[in-house]
Design a protein around this motif. Structure first.
Motif, PDB file in Angstrom:
ATOM      1  N   PHE A 271      -2.903  11.186  -5.117  1.00  0.00           N
ATOM      2  CA  PHE A 271      -2.734  10.576  -4.739  1.00  0.00           C
ATOM      3  C   PHE A 271      -4.163  10.419  -3.494  1.00  0.00           C
ATOM      4  CE2 PHE A 271      -0.751  13.713  -1.518  1.00  0.00           C
ATOM      5  CZ  PHE A 271      -1.443  13.460  -0.640  1.00  0.00           C
ATOM      6  N   SER A 272      -4.660   9.297  -3.870  1.00  0.00           N
ATOM      7  CA  SER A 272      -6.252   9.158  -3.001  1.00  0.00           C
ATOM      8  C   SER A 272      -6.363   8.443  -1.694  1.00  0.00           C
ATOM      9  CB  SER A 272      -7.184   8.873  -3.438  1.00  0.00           C
ATOM     10  OG  SER A 272      -6.806   7.591  -4.370  1.00  0.00           O
ATOM     11  N   LEU A 273      -7.406   8.349  -0.464  1.00  0.00           N
ATOM     12  CA  LEU A 273      -7.063   7.756   0.764  1.00  0.00           C
ATOM     13  C   LEU A 273      -7.153   6.500   0.245  1.00  0.00           C
ATOM     14  CD1 LEU A 273      -9.719  10.453   2.651  1.00  0.00           C
ATOM     15  CD2 LEU A 273      -7.136  10.172   2.188  1.00  0.00           C
ATOM     16  N   ALA A 274      -6.330   5.693   1.041  1.00  0.00           N
ATOM     17  CA  ALA A 274      -6.734   3.892   0.638  1.00  0.00           C
ATOM     18  C   ALA A 274      -7.445   3.718   2.014  1.00  0.00           C
ATOM     19  CB  ALA A 274      -4.994   3.488   1.757  1.00  0.00           C
ATOM     20  N   PRO A 275      -8.616   3.074   1.731  1.00  0.00           N
ATOM     21  CA  PRO A 275      -9.460   2.256   2.534  1.00  0.00           C
ATOM     22  C   PRO A 275      -8.876   1.885   3.940  1.00  0.00           C
ATOM     23  CG  PRO A 275     -10.451   1.698   0.480  1.00  0.00           C
ATOM     24  CD  PRO A 275      -9.004   2.211   0.127  1.00  0.00           C
ATOM     25  N   GLY A 276      -9.654   2.085   4.996  1.00  0.00           N
ATOM     26  CA  GLY A 276      -9.351   1.681   6.046  1.00  0.00           C
ATOM     27  C   GLY A 276      -9.426   0.767   6.671  1.00  0.00           C
ATOM     28  N   ASP A 277      -8.735  -0.667   7.876  1.00  0.00           N
ATOM     29  CA  ASP A 277      -9.305  -1.308   8.695  1.00  0.00           C
ATOM     30  C   ASP A 277     -10.291  -0.887  10.216  1.00  0.00           C
ATOM     31  OD1 ASP A 277      -7.459  -0.714  10.102  1.00  0.00           O
ATOM     32  OD2 ASP A 277      -6.593  -2.521   9.913  1.00  0.00           O
ATOM     33  N   THR A 278     -10.728   0.825  10.020  1.00  0.00           N
ATOM     34  CA  THR A 278     -11.717   1.291  11.078  1.00  0.00           C
ATOM     35  C   THR A 278     -12.558   2.246  10.428  1.00  0.00           C
ATOM     36  OG1 THR A 278      -9.315   1.394  12.473  1.00  0.00           O
ATOM     37  CG2 THR A 278     -10.822   2.439  13.109  1.00  0.00           C
ATOM     38  N   THR A 279     -13.791   2.120  10.942  1.00  0.00           N
ATOM     39  CA  THR A 279     -14.570   1.852  10.164  1.00  0.00           C
ATOM     40  C   THR A 279     -14.141   4.032  10.286  1.00  0.00           C
ATOM     41  OG1 THR A 279     -16.004   0.707  11.277  1.00  0.00           O
ATOM     42  CG2 THR A 279     -17.078   2.854  10.577  1.00  0.00           C
ATOM     43  N   GLY A 280     -14.616   4.318   9.463  1.00  0.00           N
ATOM     44  CA  GLY A 280     -14.559   6.223   8.888  1.00  0.00           C
ATOM     45  C   GLY A 280     -13.430   6.493   9.207  1.00  0.00           C
ATOM     46  N   LYS A 281     -12.778   5.984   8.971  1.00  0.00           N
ATOM     47  CA  LYS A 281     -10.933   6.692   8.961  1.00  0.00           C
ATOM     48  C   LYS A 281     -10.171   6.075   7.448  1.00  0.00           C
ATOM     49  CE  LYS A 281     -11.349   8.227  12.783  1.00  0.00           C
ATOM     50  NZ  LYS A 281     -11.300   9.215  13.253  1.00  0.00           N
ATOM     51  N   ALA A 282      -9.538   6.567   7.206  1.00  0.00           N
ATOM     52  CA  ALA A 282      -8.746   6.429   6.227  1.00  0.00           C
ATOM     53  C   ALA A 282      -7.609   5.636   7.071  1.00  0.00           C
ATOM     54  CB  ALA A 282      -7.778   7.493   4.992  1.00  0.00           C
ATOM     55  N   GLY A 283      -6.681   3.980   6.197  1.00  0.00           N
ATOM     56  CA  GLY A 283      -5.848   3.920   6.973  1.00  0.00           C
ATOM     57  C   GLY A 283      -4.151   4.264   6.269  1.00  0.00           C
ATOM     58  N   GLY A 284      -4.689   5.000   5.304  1.00  0.00           N
ATOM     59  CA  GLY A 284      -2.844   5.250   4.503  1.00  0.00           C
ATOM     60  C   GLY A 284      -2.977   5.996   3.196  1.00  0.00           C
ATOM     61  N   LEU A 285      -2.287   6.311   2.163  1.00  0.00           N
ATOM     62  CA  LEU A 285      -2.586   6.682   1.005  1.00  0.00           C
ATOM     63  C   LEU A 285      -2.458   6.061   0.102  1.00  0.00           C
ATOM     64  CD1 LEU A 285      -1.168  10.262   1.313  1.00  0.00           C
ATOM     65  CD2 LEU A 285      -3.369  10.005   1.704  1.00  0.00           C
ATOM     66  N   VAL A 286      -2.471   5.491  -0.972  1.00  0.00           N
ATOM     67  CA  VAL A 286      -2.105   4.812  -2.307  1.00  0.00           C
ATOM     68  C   VAL A 286      -1.915   5.971  -3.655  1.00  0.00           C
ATOM     69  CG1 VAL A 286      -5.388   5.154  -3.059  1.00  0.00           C
ATOM     70  CG2 VAL A 286      -3.329   3.274  -4.246  1.00  0.00           C
ATOM     71  N   PHE A 287      -0.565   5.959  -3.619  1.00  0.00           N
ATOM     72  CA  PHE A 287      -0.310   7.046  -4.635  1.00  0.00           C
ATOM     73  C   PHE A 287      -0.638   6.280  -6.160  1.00  0.00           C
ATOM     74  CE2 PHE A 287       1.308   8.370  -1.166  1.00  0.00           C
ATOM     75  CZ  PHE A 287       1.339   9.740  -1.501  1.00  0.00           C
ATOM     76  N   LEU A 288      -0.872   6.822  -7.187  1.00  0.00           N
ATOM     77  CA  LEU A 288      -1.639   5.994  -8.499  1.00  0.00           C
ATOM     78  C   LEU A 288      -0.057   6.472  -9.648  1.00  0.00           C
ATOM     79  CD1 LEU A 288      -4.951   8.196  -8.614  1.00  0.00           C
ATOM     80  CD2 LEU A 288      -4.329   5.226  -7.719  1.00  0.00           C
ATOM     81  N   ILE A 289       1.046   5.946 -10.458  1.00  0.00           N
ATOM     82  CA  ILE A 289       1.467   6.658 -11.007  1.00  0.00           C
ATOM     83  C   ILE A 289       1.580   6.084 -12.511  1.00  0.00           C
ATOM     84  CG2 ILE A 289       4.406   5.639 -10.679  1.00  0.00           C
ATOM     85  CD1 ILE A 289       4.007   4.878  -7.548  1.00  0.00           C
TER      86      ILE A 289
END
Length: 271
Positions: free
Chosen positions: A201-219
Protein backbone atom coordinates in the motif's frame (compact mmCIF):
# COMPACT_ATOMS: atom_id res chain seq x y z
CA UNK A 1 17.30 -27.08 -11.06
CA UNK A 2 15.32 -26.80 -14.29
CA UNK A 3 15.88 -23.46 -16.08
CA UNK A 4 12.30 -22.24 -16.01
CA UNK A 5 11.70 -22.62 -12.25
CA UNK A 6 14.95 -20.76 -11.69
CA UNK A 7 13.71 -17.84 -13.83
CA UNK A 8 10.37 -17.82 -12.03
CA UNK A 9 12.18 -17.78 -8.69
CA UNK A 10 14.09 -14.71 -9.80
CA UNK A 11 10.85 -12.96 -10.74
CA UNK A 12 9.28 -13.90 -7.41
CA UNK A 13 12.34 -12.59 -5.63
CA UNK A 14 11.80 -9.24 -7.35
CA UNK A 15 8.14 -9.10 -6.36
CA UNK A 16 9.15 -9.63 -2.74
CA UNK A 17 11.76 -6.83 -3.02
CA UNK A 18 14.16 -9.01 -1.08
CA UNK A 19 17.28 -7.15 -2.10
CA UNK A 20 20.21 -6.72 0.27
CA UNK A 21 22.55 -5.01 -2.21
CA UNK A 22 23.60 -1.42 -1.40
CA UNK A 23 21.90 1.28 -3.51
CA UNK A 24 23.83 2.80 -6.39
CA UNK A 25 24.25 6.57 -6.39
CA UNK A 26 22.60 8.42 -9.28
CA UNK A 27 22.23 12.10 -10.05
CA UNK A 28 19.24 13.58 -8.18
CA UNK A 29 18.41 15.89 -11.11
CA UNK A 30 18.40 13.12 -13.71
CA UNK A 31 15.17 13.76 -15.70
CA UNK A 32 15.04 10.42 -17.50
CA UNK A 33 12.14 8.18 -16.48
CA UNK A 34 13.71 5.09 -18.06
CA UNK A 35 16.76 4.47 -15.90
CA UNK A 36 17.72 1.21 -17.61
CA UNK A 37 16.59 -0.86 -20.56
CA UNK A 38 18.12 -3.93 -22.19
CA UNK A 39 16.94 -5.78 -25.29
CA UNK A 40 19.01 -8.94 -25.69
CA UNK A 41 17.53 -11.37 -28.18
CA UNK A 42 14.22 -12.56 -26.70
CA UNK A 43 14.95 -11.00 -23.31
CA UNK A 44 13.86 -7.48 -22.41
CA UNK A 45 14.42 -5.85 -19.03
CA UNK A 46 13.52 -2.31 -17.98
CA UNK A 47 13.60 -0.12 -14.89
CA UNK A 48 11.51 3.08 -14.93
CA UNK A 49 11.54 5.77 -12.23
CA UNK A 50 9.07 8.66 -12.37
CA UNK A 51 10.98 11.94 -12.89
CA UNK A 52 9.33 13.45 -9.78
CA UNK A 53 11.36 11.02 -7.66
CA UNK A 54 14.47 13.10 -8.33
CA UNK A 55 13.21 15.43 -5.58
CA UNK A 56 14.06 12.59 -3.17
CA UNK A 57 17.57 11.49 -4.19
CA UNK A 58 18.15 9.04 -1.33
CA UNK A 59 14.86 7.26 -1.97
CA UNK A 60 15.44 7.26 -5.72
CA UNK A 61 18.94 5.86 -5.29
CA UNK A 62 17.58 3.04 -3.12
CA UNK A 63 14.88 2.15 -5.65
CA UNK A 64 17.43 2.22 -8.45
CA UNK A 65 19.92 0.05 -6.58
CA UNK A 66 17.35 -2.54 -5.54
CA UNK A 67 15.75 -2.57 -8.97
CA UNK A 68 19.04 -3.05 -10.77
CA UNK A 69 20.07 -5.87 -8.44
CA UNK A 70 16.79 -7.65 -9.16
CA UNK A 71 17.12 -7.11 -12.91
CA UNK A 72 20.68 -8.45 -12.93
CA UNK A 73 19.48 -11.55 -11.08
CA UNK A 74 16.76 -12.09 -13.68
CA UNK A 75 19.17 -11.54 -16.58
CA UNK A 76 21.64 -14.01 -15.11
CA UNK A 77 18.88 -16.62 -14.73
CA UNK A 78 17.79 -16.19 -18.35
CA UNK A 79 21.35 -16.42 -19.63
CA UNK A 80 21.89 -19.54 -17.55
CA UNK A 81 18.77 -21.07 -19.09
CA UNK A 82 20.04 -20.18 -22.56
CA UNK A 83 23.33 -21.91 -21.84
CA UNK A 84 21.52 -25.04 -20.70
CA UNK A 85 19.33 -24.96 -23.81
CA UNK A 86 22.33 -24.48 -26.09
CA UNK A 87 20.96 -21.33 -27.68
CA UNK A 88 18.06 -18.88 -27.68
CA UNK A 89 14.98 -19.87 -25.68
CA UNK A 90 11.64 -20.63 -27.29
CA UNK A 91 9.80 -17.93 -25.35
CA UNK A 92 10.25 -14.25 -24.61
CA UNK A 93 11.68 -13.52 -21.17
CA UNK A 94 10.66 -10.05 -20.00
CA UNK A 95 10.90 -8.13 -16.75
CA UNK A 96 9.72 -4.56 -16.23
CA UNK A 97 9.96 -2.70 -12.93
CA UNK A 98 8.27 0.69 -12.60
CA UNK A 99 8.01 3.24 -9.80
CA UNK A 100 5.41 6.01 -10.04
CA UNK A 101 5.17 9.60 -8.88
CA UNK A 102 5.54 10.12 -5.12
CA UNK A 103 2.76 11.15 -2.75
CA UNK A 104 4.02 13.36 0.07
CA UNK A 105 3.06 14.64 3.52
CA UNK A 106 5.25 16.74 5.80
CA UNK A 107 7.14 13.65 6.99
CA UNK A 108 6.23 10.77 4.68
CA UNK A 109 6.80 10.00 1.03
CA UNK A 110 5.28 7.00 -0.68
CA UNK A 111 5.56 5.59 -4.16
CA UNK A 112 4.29 2.44 -5.77
CA UNK A 113 4.56 0.74 -9.07
CA UNK A 114 3.98 -2.27 -11.27
CA UNK A 115 6.23 -5.28 -11.68
CA UNK A 116 5.60 -7.17 -14.91
CA UNK A 117 7.25 -10.46 -15.79
CA UNK A 118 6.80 -12.90 -18.62
CA UNK A 119 8.63 -16.23 -18.66
CA UNK A 120 6.44 -18.18 -21.06
CA UNK A 121 2.91 -19.45 -20.87
CA UNK A 122 -0.44 -17.93 -21.72
CA UNK A 123 0.15 -14.51 -20.20
CA UNK A 124 2.48 -12.32 -18.20
CA UNK A 125 2.38 -11.83 -14.46
CA UNK A 126 1.67 -8.37 -13.07
CA UNK A 127 2.32 -7.51 -9.45
CA UNK A 128 2.71 -4.45 -7.27
CA UNK A 129 5.28 -3.04 -4.93
CA UNK A 130 5.21 0.03 -2.68
CA UNK A 131 7.42 1.84 -0.21
CA UNK A 132 6.86 4.33 2.60
CA UNK A 133 9.79 6.65 3.27
CA UNK A 134 10.61 8.84 6.27
CA UNK A 135 11.78 12.06 4.64
CA UNK A 136 13.35 13.31 7.91
CA UNK A 137 15.17 10.11 8.90
CA UNK A 138 15.82 9.14 5.25
CA UNK A 139 14.79 5.54 5.80
CA UNK A 140 12.01 3.15 4.80
CA UNK A 141 9.05 2.90 7.15
CA UNK A 142 7.70 -0.62 7.62
CA UNK A 143 3.91 -0.76 7.14
CA UNK A 144 3.38 -1.98 10.72
CA UNK A 145 5.21 1.11 12.03
CA UNK A 146 2.27 3.31 11.05
CA UNK A 147 0.10 1.65 13.68
CA UNK A 148 0.13 1.21 17.44
CA UNK A 149 1.67 -2.04 18.62
CA UNK A 150 -1.57 -2.90 20.44
CA UNK A 151 -3.88 -1.88 17.58
CA UNK A 152 -6.58 -4.34 16.53
CA UNK A 153 -5.53 -4.88 12.92
CA UNK A 154 -8.71 -6.78 12.10
CA UNK A 155 -10.43 -3.39 11.88
CA UNK A 156 -8.10 -2.38 9.08
CA UNK A 157 -8.44 -5.81 7.47
CA UNK A 158 -12.22 -5.48 7.34
CA UNK A 159 -12.03 -1.91 6.05
CA UNK A 160 -9.79 -3.17 3.25
CA UNK A 161 -12.21 -6.01 2.52
CA UNK A 162 -15.10 -3.53 2.23
CA UNK A 163 -13.06 -1.45 -0.23
CA UNK A 164 -12.13 -4.54 -2.26
CA UNK A 165 -15.74 -5.67 -2.51
CA UNK A 166 -16.81 -2.19 -3.59
CA UNK A 167 -14.17 -2.24 -6.34
CA UNK A 168 -15.19 -5.74 -7.40
CA UNK A 169 -18.88 -4.82 -7.46
CA UNK A 170 -18.10 -1.90 -9.76
CA UNK A 171 -16.68 -4.42 -12.26
CA UNK A 172 -19.31 -7.09 -11.71
CA UNK A 173 -16.85 -9.46 -10.05
CA UNK A 174 -17.61 -12.05 -7.38
CA UNK A 175 -17.59 -10.84 -3.80
CA UNK A 176 -14.51 -11.64 -1.70
CA UNK A 177 -15.15 -13.12 1.72
CA UNK A 178 -14.14 -11.42 4.92
CA UNK A 179 -10.52 -12.03 5.94
CA UNK A 180 -10.05 -15.71 6.70
CA UNK A 181 -7.18 -18.21 6.97
CA UNK A 182 -8.04 -19.71 3.59
CA UNK A 183 -8.78 -18.63 0.05
CA UNK A 184 -10.95 -20.47 -2.43
CA UNK A 185 -9.48 -21.85 -5.60
CA UNK A 186 -9.82 -20.05 -8.91
CA UNK A 187 -13.19 -20.71 -10.51
CA UNK A 188 -15.07 -21.48 -7.29
CA UNK A 189 -16.06 -17.88 -6.68
CA UNK A 190 -14.66 -18.12 -3.16
CA UNK A 191 -11.93 -15.60 -2.49
CA UNK A 192 -10.91 -14.25 0.87
CA UNK A 193 -9.61 -10.74 1.41
CA UNK A 194 -5.89 -10.42 2.18
CA UNK A 195 -4.50 -9.07 5.44
CA UNK A 196 -3.84 -5.35 5.14
CA UNK A 197 -0.28 -5.46 6.42
CA UNK A 198 0.55 -8.25 3.95
CA UNK A 199 -0.70 -6.18 1.00
CA UNK A 200 1.39 -3.46 -0.68
CA UNK A 201 0.00 0.00 0.00
CA UNK A 202 0.92 3.63 -0.46
CA UNK A 203 -0.50 6.96 0.66
CA UNK A 204 -3.71 8.23 -0.93
CA UNK A 205 -3.51 11.95 -1.73
CA UNK A 206 -5.80 13.85 0.63
CA UNK A 207 -8.14 16.82 0.41
CA UNK A 208 -6.11 18.56 3.15
CA UNK A 209 -2.82 20.15 2.16
CA UNK A 210 0.20 18.26 3.46
CA UNK A 211 -1.84 15.31 4.72
CA UNK A 212 -2.68 11.86 3.38
CA UNK A 213 -6.37 11.15 3.07
CA UNK A 214 -6.05 7.40 3.41
CA UNK A 215 -4.21 4.39 2.06
CA UNK A 216 -4.42 2.81 -1.37
CA UNK A 217 -3.90 -0.96 -1.42
CA UNK A 218 -2.52 -2.62 -4.55
CA UNK A 219 -3.85 -6.08 -5.32
CA UNK A 220 -2.52 -8.32 -8.05
CA UNK A 221 -4.36 -11.06 -9.96
CA UNK A 222 -5.43 -14.32 -8.28
CA UNK A 223 -5.54 -12.69 -4.83
CA UNK A 224 -9.23 -11.73 -4.72
CA UNK A 225 -10.41 -13.13 -8.03
CA UNK A 226 -9.40 -14.95 -11.21
CA UNK A 227 -6.72 -13.62 -13.53
CA UNK A 228 -9.35 -12.35 -15.95
CA UNK A 229 -10.52 -9.78 -13.39
CA UNK A 230 -7.11 -8.15 -13.49
CA UNK A 231 -5.61 -6.03 -10.73
CA UNK A 232 -7.38 -3.90 -8.16
CA UNK A 233 -6.66 -0.73 -6.23
CA UNK A 234 -8.68 -0.40 -3.03
CA UNK A 235 -8.75 2.94 -1.20
CA UNK A 236 -9.34 2.97 2.56
CA UNK A 237 -10.06 6.47 3.95
CA UNK A 238 -8.14 7.70 6.98
CA UNK A 239 -11.30 7.77 9.11
CA UNK A 240 -11.43 3.96 8.94
CA UNK A 241 -8.06 3.49 10.66
CA UNK A 242 -7.15 6.80 12.35
CA UNK A 243 -7.75 5.30 15.82
CA UNK A 244 -5.16 2.60 15.04
CA UNK A 245 -2.32 4.95 14.05
CA UNK A 246 0.87 5.29 16.03
CA UNK A 247 1.23 8.69 17.72
CA UNK A 248 4.41 9.18 15.69
CA UNK A 249 2.53 9.16 12.39
CA UNK A 250 -1.07 10.04 13.26
CA UNK A 251 -0.64 13.71 12.33
CA UNK A 252 0.30 12.75 8.77
CA UNK A 253 -3.34 11.79 8.03
CA UNK A 254 -6.36 14.04 7.88
CA UNK A 255 -9.54 14.47 5.87
CA UNK A 256 -10.39 12.10 3.05
CA UNK A 257 -8.86 10.95 -0.24
CA UNK A 258 -9.07 13.79 -2.72
CA UNK A 259 -11.99 13.61 -5.18
CA UNK A 260 -9.60 14.20 -8.09
CA UNK A 261 -7.54 11.19 -7.06
CA UNK A 262 -10.61 8.97 -6.74
CA UNK A 263 -11.87 10.14 -10.14
CA UNK A 264 -8.53 9.27 -11.70
CA UNK A 265 -8.57 5.79 -10.19
CA UNK A 266 -12.09 5.18 -11.45
CA UNK A 267 -11.08 6.27 -14.94
CA UNK A 268 -7.99 4.07 -14.92
CA UNK A 269 -9.92 1.00 -13.80
CA UNK A 270 -13.20 1.50 -15.62
CA UNK A 271 -14.74 -1.80 -16.82
Amino acid sequence: MNAFPRILMAAAWLLAAACASPPQAIAPNDPRPVAYKLEDGRMTTELTLDPALRAHPELRARLYGEGMAAIREFEAAVRGARAEAGGELDSDMDLSLRWGAPVETSRLVSTDGLVWSFTGGAHGNPGYHAILWDRIGQRPVAPAELFRADADQTKLDHALCDAINAAKAARGGDQAWDPAPYRGEQGEGLWSCPAALETPFSLAPGDTTGKAGGLVFLIGPYIVGPYAEGVYTAVVPAAAFSALLSPEWADQFEGAPSPEYLDRLRAEHAP
